[in-house]
Design a protein around this motif. Structure first.
Motif, mmCIF file in Angstrom:
data_model
loop_
_atom_site.group_PDB
_atom_site.id
_atom_site.type_symbol
_atom_site.label_atom_id
_atom_site.label_comp_id
_atom_site.label_asym_id
_atom_site.label_seq_id
_atom_site.Cartn_x
_atom_site.Cartn_y
_atom_site.Cartn_z
ATOM 1 N N ALA A 182 5.237 -2.805 -7.594
ATOM 2 C CA ALA A 182 3.947 -2.580 -6.957
ATOM 3 C C ALA A 182 3.673 -1.091 -6.807
ATOM 4 O O ALA A 182 2.560 -0.625 -7.065
ATOM 5 C CB ALA A 182 3.916 -3.263 -5.594
ATOM 6 N N ALA A 183 4.680 -0.340 -6.391
ATOM 7 C CA ALA A 183 4.504 1.101 -6.220
ATOM 8 C C ALA A 183 4.141 1.766 -7.540
ATOM 9 O O ALA A 183 3.254 2.631 -7.594
ATOM 10 C CB ALA A 183 5.769 1.717 -5.635
ATOM 11 N N MET A 184 4.818 1.378 -8.617
ATOM 12 C CA MET A 184 4.529 1.970 -9.921
ATOM 13 C C MET A 184 3.124 1.618 -10.397
ATOM 14 O O MET A 184 2.419 2.462 -10.954
ATOM 15 C CB MET A 184 5.579 1.524 -10.940
ATOM 16 N N GLU A 185 2.707 0.373 -10.171
ATOM 17 C CA GLU A 185 1.378 -0.032 -10.597
ATOM 18 C C GLU A 185 0.290 0.719 -9.815
ATOM 19 O O GLU A 185 -0.716 1.157 -10.388
ATOM 20 C CB GLU A 185 1.210 -1.541 -10.422
ATOM 21 N N LEU A 186 0.493 0.857 -8.513
ATOM 22 C CA LEU A 186 -0.489 1.567 -7.703
ATOM 23 C C LEU A 186 -0.578 3.039 -8.100
ATOM 24 O O LEU A 186 -1.670 3.609 -8.210
ATOM 25 C CB LEU A 186 -0.142 1.435 -6.225
ATOM 26 N N MET B 175 0.824 -1.208 0.000
ATOM 27 C CA MET B 175 0.000 0.000 0.000
ATOM 28 C C MET B 175 0.856 1.255 0.000
ATOM 29 O O MET B 175 2.028 1.238 0.376
ATOM 30 C CB MET B 175 -0.928 0.010 1.217
ATOM 31 N N LEU B 176 0.221 2.339 -0.445
ATOM 32 C CA LEU B 176 0.824 3.666 -0.393
ATOM 33 C C LEU B 176 -0.130 4.593 0.350
ATOM 34 O O LEU B 176 -1.347 4.495 0.198
ATOM 35 C CB LEU B 176 1.054 4.223 -1.795
ATOM 36 N N LEU B 177 0.431 5.484 1.141
ATOM 37 C CA LEU B 177 -0.323 6.575 1.718
ATOM 38 C C LEU B 177 0.226 7.846 1.110
ATOM 39 O O LEU B 177 1.428 8.121 1.211
ATOM 40 C CB LEU B 177 -0.170 6.606 3.242
ATOM 41 N N VAL B 178 -0.634 8.591 0.430
ATOM 42 C CA VAL B 178 -0.167 9.777 -0.279
ATOM 43 C C VAL B 178 -0.957 11.002 0.161
ATOM 44 O O VAL B 178 -2.087 10.897 0.651
ATOM 45 C CB VAL B 178 -0.284 9.614 -1.814
ATOM 46 N N ALA C 173 -4.178 -2.743 -2.584
ATOM 47 C CA ALA C 173 -4.878 -3.919 -3.093
ATOM 48 C C ALA C 173 -4.003 -4.913 -3.797
ATOM 49 O O ALA C 173 -4.522 -5.848 -4.387
ATOM 50 C CB ALA C 173 -6.059 -3.579 -3.982
ATOM 51 N N THR C 174 -2.706 -4.757 -3.786
ATOM 52 C CA THR C 174 -1.889 -5.816 -4.380
ATOM 53 C C THR C 174 -2.074 -7.088 -3.572
ATOM 54 O O THR C 174 -2.105 -7.072 -2.346
ATOM 55 C CB THR C 174 -0.399 -5.428 -4.408
ATOM 56 N N ALA D 225 -2.307 3.371 -11.460
ATOM 57 C CA ALA D 225 -3.752 3.211 -11.331
ATOM 58 C C ALA D 225 -4.383 4.481 -10.764
ATOM 59 O O ALA D 225 -5.429 4.941 -11.233
ATOM 60 C CB ALA D 225 -4.065 2.020 -10.438
ATOM 61 N N ALA D 226 -3.738 5.071 -9.761
ATOM 62 C CA ALA D 226 -4.263 6.298 -9.169
ATOM 63 C C ALA D 226 -4.283 7.428 -10.195
ATOM 64 O O ALA D 226 -5.242 8.209 -10.262
ATOM 65 C CB ALA D 226 -3.423 6.695 -7.956
ATOM 66 N N TYR D 227 -3.248 7.517 -11.014
ATOM 67 C CA TYR D 227 -3.184 8.556 -12.038
ATOM 68 C C TYR D 227 -4.287 8.359 -13.071
ATOM 69 O O TYR D 227 -4.842 9.339 -13.603
ATOM 70 C CB TYR D 227 -1.815 8.523 -12.726
ATOM 71 N N THR D 228 -4.638 7.095 -13.347
ATOM 72 C CA THR D 228 -5.735 6.810 -14.264
ATOM 73 C C THR D 228 -7.048 7.375 -13.728
ATOM 74 O O THR D 228 -7.893 7.875 -14.481
ATOM 75 C CB THR D 228 -5.878 5.288 -14.481
#
Length: 312
Positions: free
Chosen positions: A235-239, A183-186, A220-221, A242-245
């Protein structure tokens, strides 16, 4: 009745609270202030969305979770879940709709203006909720302490042992397996979203959960792995992709935290109560910890103590 709960994650705190509400003398032993898997959770109470892959048992039982949490920690964010898919993945959206219930087709921008001209259609699960899991666990622990539950980092268990150690209990539960989550917290103050979003993708679906003050949890990975190391670059790049999408404002987000943890799961991915070796195990939460721990805790407390005495 004297009970010792091992573990102070979501399972352990729910079990300790339900038992104390019925008058049990409860002690919780956990060497960590916060159990990793619980601290990294999305905090979504989304039983109908979980029906995409979870059995109906989880969908039905999980519908009681929001009321249980609200009665103990205060108001939740009840703004539903919005499920989206890029134009090229509309088949995923239709598949998700067929696999779930209690939703309606919507134009996403009517619910989240920030999504205007980005998604033509979405699925809205109006009854679902979310919360900040760390705040929820902190408040639940305070409630348990107010009910007389004692917490310790070490000590010898007394009375009935309730083992809620998650993946750490694999020595006694040989069929328990680990499912790695990342997960990422941004912090993205330019992204004004108010409800949980799920973005569907054939390979790496993700969810975005508002935490308030412009902060979002992205996760959600799901990896079948016992590796508890740091989050991977992939994983970080995929998350982030997805967020940028979902919203281009995430490109300027500041990453506050990047973490990984191991979810405990049984072969059927259904959380369960088991008895073995003189102790009771409440484990296998998989991705349903905050949804199913209250249900199992109430079942456990009813079996051991009988009817409700002090909840409210």
């Amino acid at each position: 009745m004297i009970c010792t709960v091992l573990g102070a994650g979501v399972a352990g705190l729910c079990a300790a609270t339900a038992l104390a509400e019925r008058g049990a003398d409860v002690r919780v032993i956990d060497p960590r202030a916060v159990t990793a898997a619980s601290a990294l959770a999305g905090g979504m109470l989304a039983p109908f969305c979980e029906g995409e892959s979870a059995p109906d048992l989880v969908v039905r039982a999980g519908q009681d979770a929001a009321a249980w949490w609200e009665a103990r920690i205060g108001p939740l964010t009840r703004r539903g879940t919005l499920v989206l898919a890029p134009a090229r993945d509309q088949a995923e959206l239709h598949r998700f709709a067929r696999a779930t219930r209690a939703h309606e087709w919507v134009v996403p921008a009517t619910l989240e203006l920030a999504l205007e001209n980005r998604f033509a259609r979405g699925l809205y699960y109006a009854s679902e909720a979310h919360m900040d899991p760390r705040r929820a666990l902190s408040i639940l622990r305070q409630r348990a302490e107010g009910l007389g539950v004692r917490f310790a980092e070490r000590g010898s268990p007394e009375g009935q042992i309730i083992d809620c150690r998650g993946w750490a209990a694999r020595d006694l539960l040989p069929d328990l397996r680990a499912v790695r989550g990342e997960m990422l917290l941004v912090e993205a103050p330019d992204v004004p979203l108010s409800r949980t979003l799920r973005l569907l993708h054939p390979r790496f679906p993700c969810y975005i959960v508002p935490r308030g003050l412009g902060r979002y949890m992205i996760g959600a990975t799901m990896v079948e792995s016992e590796d508890s190391g740091a989050i991977t670059a992939r994983a970080a790049m995929e998350l982030l992709s997805a967020a940028y999408t979902v919203h281009p404002g995430f490109a300027e987000a500041r990453i506050l935290e990047a973490s990984a943890g191991l979810r405990p799961a049984f072969p059927d991915n259904i959380p369960a109560i088991r008895q073995t070796g003189g102790r009771i195990h409440m484990n296998g939460m998989y991705r349903h910890g905050f949804l199913m721990a209250p249900v199992l805790a109430e079942q456990l407390a009813n079996d051991l103590m009988g009817g409700l005495q002090n909840a409210g």
